[in-house]
Scaffold this motif. Structure first.
Motif, PDB file in Angstrom:
ATOM      1  N   ALA A  86       0.812  -1.213   0.000  1.00 40.76           N
ATOM      2  CA  ALA A  86       0.000   0.000   0.000  1.00 40.76           C
ATOM      3  C   ALA A  86       0.848   1.267   0.000  1.00 40.76           C
ATOM      4  O   ALA A  86       0.353   2.343  -0.345  1.00 40.76           O
ATOM      5  N   ARG A  87       2.123   1.139   0.356  1.00 46.79           N
ATOM      6  CA  ARG A  87       3.000   2.312   0.401  1.00 46.79           C
ATOM      7  C   ARG A  87       3.725   2.561  -0.918  1.00 46.79           C
ATOM      8  O   ARG A  87       4.439   3.557  -1.044  1.00 46.79           O
ATOM      9  N   VAL A  88       3.569   1.676  -1.885  1.00 49.18           N
ATOM     10  CA  VAL A  88       4.356   1.753  -3.117  1.00 49.18           C
ATOM     11  C   VAL A  88       3.738   2.742  -4.102  1.00 49.18           C
ATOM     12  O   VAL A  88       2.552   2.670  -4.422  1.00 49.18           O
ATOM     13  N   ALA A  89       4.566   3.655  -4.585  1.00 53.15           N
ATOM     14  CA  ALA A  89       4.197   4.544  -5.688  1.00 53.15           C
ATOM     15  C   ALA A  89       4.686   3.905  -6.977  1.00 53.15           C
ATOM     16  O   ALA A  89       5.897   3.826  -7.209  1.00 53.15           O
ATOM     17  N   PRO A  90       3.786   3.415  -7.831  1.00 52.26           N
ATOM     18  CA  PRO A  90       4.248   2.807  -9.087  1.00 52.26           C
ATOM     19  C   PRO A  90       5.005   3.825  -9.935  1.00 52.26           C
ATOM     20  O   PRO A  90       4.663   5.015  -9.955  1.00 52.26           O
ATOM     21  N   VAL A  91       6.027   3.361 -10.627  1.00 61.43           N
ATOM     22  CA  VAL A  91       6.770   4.270 -11.489  1.00 61.43           C
ATOM     23  C   VAL A  91       5.981   4.535 -12.773  1.00 61.43           C
ATOM     24  O   VAL A  91       5.225   3.687 -13.247  1.00 61.43           O
ATOM     25  N   VAL A  92       6.163   5.720 -13.293  1.00 59.86           N
ATOM     26  CA  VAL A  92       5.561   6.117 -14.567  1.00 59.86           C
ATOM     27  C   VAL A  92       6.624   5.937 -15.644  1.00 59.86           C
ATOM     28  O   VAL A  92       7.709   6.525 -15.562  1.00 59.86           O
ATOM     29  N   PRO A  93       6.363   5.116 -16.658  1.00 59.38           N
ATOM     30  CA  PRO A  93       7.388   4.873 -17.679  1.00 59.38           C
ATOM     31  C   PRO A  93       7.845   6.154 -18.346  1.00 59.38           C
ATOM     32  O   PRO A  93       7.058   7.098 -18.526  1.00 59.38           O
ATOM     33  N   PRO A  94       9.102   6.207 -18.741  1.00 67.85           N
ATOM     34  CA  PRO A  94       9.635   7.416 -19.380  1.00 67.85           C
ATOM     35  C   PRO A  94       9.171   7.532 -20.824  1.00 67.85           C
ATOM     36  O   PRO A  94       8.817   6.542 -21.475  1.00 67.85           O
ATOM     37  N   ARG A  95       9.188   8.750 -21.321  1.00 67.89           N
ATOM     38  CA  ARG A  95       8.939   8.953 -22.742  1.00 67.89           C
ATOM     39  C   ARG A  95      10.149   8.467 -23.533  1.00 67.89           C
ATOM     40  O   ARG A  95      11.291   8.721 -23.145  1.00 67.89           O
ATOM     41  N   PRO A  96       9.923   7.763 -24.619  1.00 65.56           N
ATOM     42  CA  PRO A  96      11.059   7.290 -25.424  1.00 65.56           C
ATOM     43  C   PRO A  96      11.847   8.465 -25.991  1.00 65.56           C
ATOM     44  O   PRO A  96      11.305   9.542 -26.261  1.00 65.56           O
ATOM     45  N   ILE A  97      13.129   8.258 -26.156  1.00 72.05           N
ATOM     46  CA  ILE A  97      13.976   9.243 -26.832  1.00 72.05           C
ATOM     47  C   ILE A  97      14.686   8.531 -27.978  1.00 72.05           C
ATOM     48  O   ILE A  97      14.831   7.310 -27.981  1.00 72.05           O
ATOM     49  N   GLU A  98      15.120   9.303 -28.951  1.00 76.75           N
ATOM     50  CA  GLU A  98      15.768   8.721 -30.126  1.00 76.75           C
ATOM     51  C   GLU A  98      17.192   8.312 -29.783  1.00 76.75           C
ATOM     52  O   GLU A  98      17.983   9.100 -29.251  1.00 76.75           O
ATOM     53  N   LEU A  99      17.526   7.070 -30.089  1.00 80.06           N
ATOM     54  CA  LEU A  99      18.857   6.536 -29.836  1.00 80.06           C
ATOM     55  C   LEU A  99      19.401   5.893 -31.097  1.00 80.06           C
ATOM     56  O   LEU A  99      18.634   5.443 -31.958  1.00 80.06           O
ATOM     57  N   ASP A 100      20.708   5.838 -31.209  1.00 78.69           N
ATOM     58  CA  ASP A 100      21.323   5.144 -32.335  1.00 78.69           C
ATOM     59  C   ASP A 100      21.004   3.649 -32.240  1.00 78.69           C
ATOM     60  O   ASP A 100      20.981   3.077 -31.145  1.00 78.69           O
ATOM     61  N   PRO A 101      20.759   3.007 -33.368  1.00 84.98           N
ATOM     62  CA  PRO A 101      20.456   1.564 -33.325  1.00 84.98           C
ATOM     63  C   PRO A 101      21.673   0.767 -32.884  1.00 84.98           C
ATOM     64  O   PRO A 101      22.822   1.136 -33.151  1.00 84.98           O
ATOM     65  N   LEU A 102      21.392  -0.335 -32.195  1.00 86.33           N
ATOM     66  CA  LEU A 102      22.448  -1.231 -31.747  1.00 86.33           C
ATOM     67  C   LEU A 102      22.601  -2.397 -32.719  1.00 86.33           C
ATOM     68  O   LEU A 102      21.607  -2.905 -33.246  1.00 86.33           O
ATOM     69  N   ASP A 103      23.816  -2.811 -32.945  1.00 92.34           N
ATOM     70  CA  ASP A 103      24.058  -4.052 -33.661  1.00 92.34           C
ATOM     71  C   ASP A 103      23.499  -5.182 -32.805  1.00 92.34           C
ATOM     72  O   ASP A 103      23.923  -5.364 -31.645  1.00 92.34           O
ATOM     73  N   PRO A 104      22.538  -5.938 -33.303  1.00 91.94           N
ATOM     74  CA  PRO A 104      21.906  -6.961 -32.467  1.00 91.94           C
ATOM     75  C   PRO A 104      22.872  -8.022 -31.948  1.00 91.94           C
ATOM     76  O   PRO A 104      22.563  -8.707 -30.972  1.00 91.94           O
ATOM     77  N   ASP A 105      24.032  -8.150 -32.593  1.00 93.11           N
ATOM     78  CA  ASP A 105      25.014  -9.134 -32.142  1.00 93.11           C
ATOM     79  C   ASP A 105      26.054  -8.543 -31.185  1.00 93.11           C
ATOM     80  O   ASP A 105      26.951  -9.260 -30.724  1.00 93.11           O
ATOM     81  N   SER A 106      25.941  -7.260 -30.906  1.00 89.69           N
ATOM     82  CA  SER A 106      26.929  -6.604 -30.056  1.00 89.69           C
ATOM     83  C   SER A 106      26.740  -7.008 -28.597  1.00 89.69           C
ATOM     84  O   SER A 106      25.665  -7.453 -28.174  1.00 89.69           O
TER      85      SER A 106
END
Length: 392
Positions: free
Chosen positions: A208-228
Motif C-alpha cells: 500500500a506504500r508503493v508509488a508505481p513508477v511512470v514509464p519514461p517517454r522514449p527518446i531517439e537513440l542510435d540503433p544497436l548491432d543486435p550481435d553486439s
C-alpha cells in the motif's frame, strides 16, 4: 523489517530551502510526479523532504513513508552487503567466485573474483545463452545458467555493466556462505539495524506504500548491432517497466534491480560509507574497507553502456559521469529513470534522490545508443542547489 519509525514531517535546514522549493516547483510544473530527497551530513539529517503524488491521477499524496522501485540503486545496497560480509570474515572479495561456488569456475571463469563482479569486470554482463524474464525469478535455474556461461570478453580487460545478473552472481556467493538470499542479508545486517526503508523482496503488507513508477517517454537513440555485447546484455532478457507493478517483482529476488525504497532509506543505508564505516550506532565497515571502495578497479569505455566509466568495487567513482562527479572522493550510482545516491567521503555527506516519474535523457560524452545510466537533469539541478547551500 525496520527498527525505527520514519519521521512524519520534513527536515529542511534553512540553507536547504532552495532545494526544497525546487522540488515543490518541479511537482507543480509536472517535471516531477512524486519524489523524495535526503542529505545526511556529519552524522545529522540536514534535508529529508518529499513532495508530489503516488499516482498519475494525483489523488494520493506522496507520504513520509512512500516507497517506489529504485532499480539499479539496488546494486549498491547489495554490494554494500557483500562488503559487510567481507569485513565480518564470512567471505573474501579477493577470492575467486569459484572458491565459494565451484561450478562457476568452468568455461574460462576460474580466475574471476568477487571483486571483479563488484566492479563489473567479470566478463559476463548477462546470461549466455539468453534467459527469459520468467527465468529471472527462478534462483536455482538462473544461477546454474550463469555457472554454465562463458565470458563474453576477457575478464578485467574492460568494464561491462552487469545490468541484471550482478545480484545473482554476488547473491549466489552470499547464499553459499550464509545460507541466506541477498534480500535477507540486507535486511538483517543493514536496513533492519539502521531502520532504513529499503527492501530487496518486498513484504505484502508494504504494497500500500508503493508509488508505481511512470514509464519514461522514449527518446531517439542510435540503433544497436543486435550481435553486439551491448544489445545482448541490454535486451536479453528485456524487462519492461510495467514488470515492476507485478506481485512477483515486488516479492522476488532480483538483487540487481528490484529494490524498493525512498531517499531517506537509501541515504541511511549508505551513510556509513561517509562516516568511517559506522552510522546510527551500527558498525558496517572498517575504515580501510572504505578506502578500497574509493580505489579504481577499472577505467574505460563500458562495453554495455558505451560510456567512459571508472568503477570501484561496487560504485562508480568521481569523474565518471557529469552527475555527482565533482572532484573528490565520491562514489555513486543510480537507478533507471533518474534516482541517484552519492557518497561524498571528503565532506561526510550522503545525498539520495528517489522519484516515480522516470525520465530518459541522452548521455553526455558517450555514444547515444543507451540512455543516461545515472541521474538526469532534475538531479543535476538538485545537486547544484545542495552544493550552493554549503557555500552560503
Amino acid at each position: 523489517m525496520t527498527t525505527r519509525s520514519p519521521r512524519r514531517t520534513p527536515v529542511v535546514e534553512a540553507r536547504f530551502a532552495e532545494v526544497d522549493d525546487l522540488l515543490r516547483s518541479n511537482v507543480e510544473d509536472g517535471v516531477e510526479l512524486g519524489a523524495s530527497l535526503c542529505v545526511i551530513h556529519e552524522g545529522e539529517t540536514v534535508l529529508d523532504t518529499w513532495a508530489g503524488w503516488i499516482d498519475r491521477e494525483r489523488t494520493t499524496p506522496w507520504q513520509h513513508d512512500t516507497i517506489t522501485p529504485i532499480w539499479s540503486i539496488s546494486k549498491t545496497v547489495v554490494n554494500l552487503a557483500v562488503w559487510v560480509l567481507h569485513d565480518d570474515g564470512v567471505l573474501d572479495v579477493d577470492r575467486p567466485v569459484g572458491h565459494y561456488w565451484p561450478d562457476f569456475a568452468q568455461h574460462g571463469k576460474a580466475a574471476v573474483t568477487v571483486l571483479d563482479v563488484l566492479a563489473h569486470t567479470s566478463g559476463l554482463p548477462a546470461w549466455s545463452p539468453a534467459i527469459s524474464v520468467d527465468d529471472l525469478y527462478d534462483w536455482e535455474r538462473s544461477t546454474d545458467d550463469l555457472a554454465a556461461s562463458s565470458p563474453w570478453f576477457t575478464p578485467r580487460s574492460a568494464p561491462g555493466y552487469q545490468l541484471l545478473n550482478q545480484g545473482h552472481l554476488l547473491g549466489e556467493v552470499m547464499r553459499r556462505t550464509t545460507g541466506l538470499l541477498p534480500g535477507e542479508i540486507v535486511a538483517q545486517r543493514i536496513t533492519g539495524p539502521l531502520g532504513a526503508d529499503v527492501h530487496i523482496g518486498l513484504a505484502d503488507h508494504d504494497d500500500a506504500r508503493v508509488a508505481p513508477v511512470v514509464p519514461p517517454r522514449p527518446i531517439e537513440l542510435d540503433p544497436l548491432d543486435p550481435d553486439s555485447i551491448a544489445a545482448r546484455a541490454l535486451l536479453q532478457p528485456f524487462v519492461h517497466v510495467r514488470e515492476s507493478t507485478t506481485e512477483r517483482w515486488r516479492r522476488g529476488q532480483i538483487p540487481a534491480a528490484n529494490g524498493h525504497g525512498n531517499a531517506r532509506g537509501v541515504a541511511l543505508a549508505q551513510a556509513a560509507i561517509c562516516h568511517g564505516g559506522e552510522f546510527g550506532g551500527v558498525r558496517l565497515l572498517r575504515p580501510a574497507t572504505i578506502e578500497r571502495l574509493l580505489t579504481p578497479h577499472v577505467s574505460g569505455v563500458d562495453l554495455v553502456l558505451g560510456l567512459p566509466l571508472t568503477f570501484g568495487p561496487g560504485w562508480a567513482l568521481a569523474g565518471s559521469l557529469p552527475s555527482a562527479s565533482a572532484p573528490g572522493r565520491r562514489c555513486f550510482w543510480g537507478g533507471m529513470g533518474g534516482s541517484v545516491v552519492v557518497n561524498d567521503v571528503d565532506t561526510a555527506t550522503t545525498v539520495a534522490y528517489v522519484m516515480n516519474r522516470m525520465r530518459f535523457e541522452h548521455p553526455v560524452g558517450g555514444t547515444p545508443h543507451v540512455t543516461r545510466p545515472c541521474g538526469d537533469s532534475r538531479f543535476d539541478a538538485y545537486l547544484a542547489a545542495i552544493d550552493r547551500a554549503w557555500k552560503d
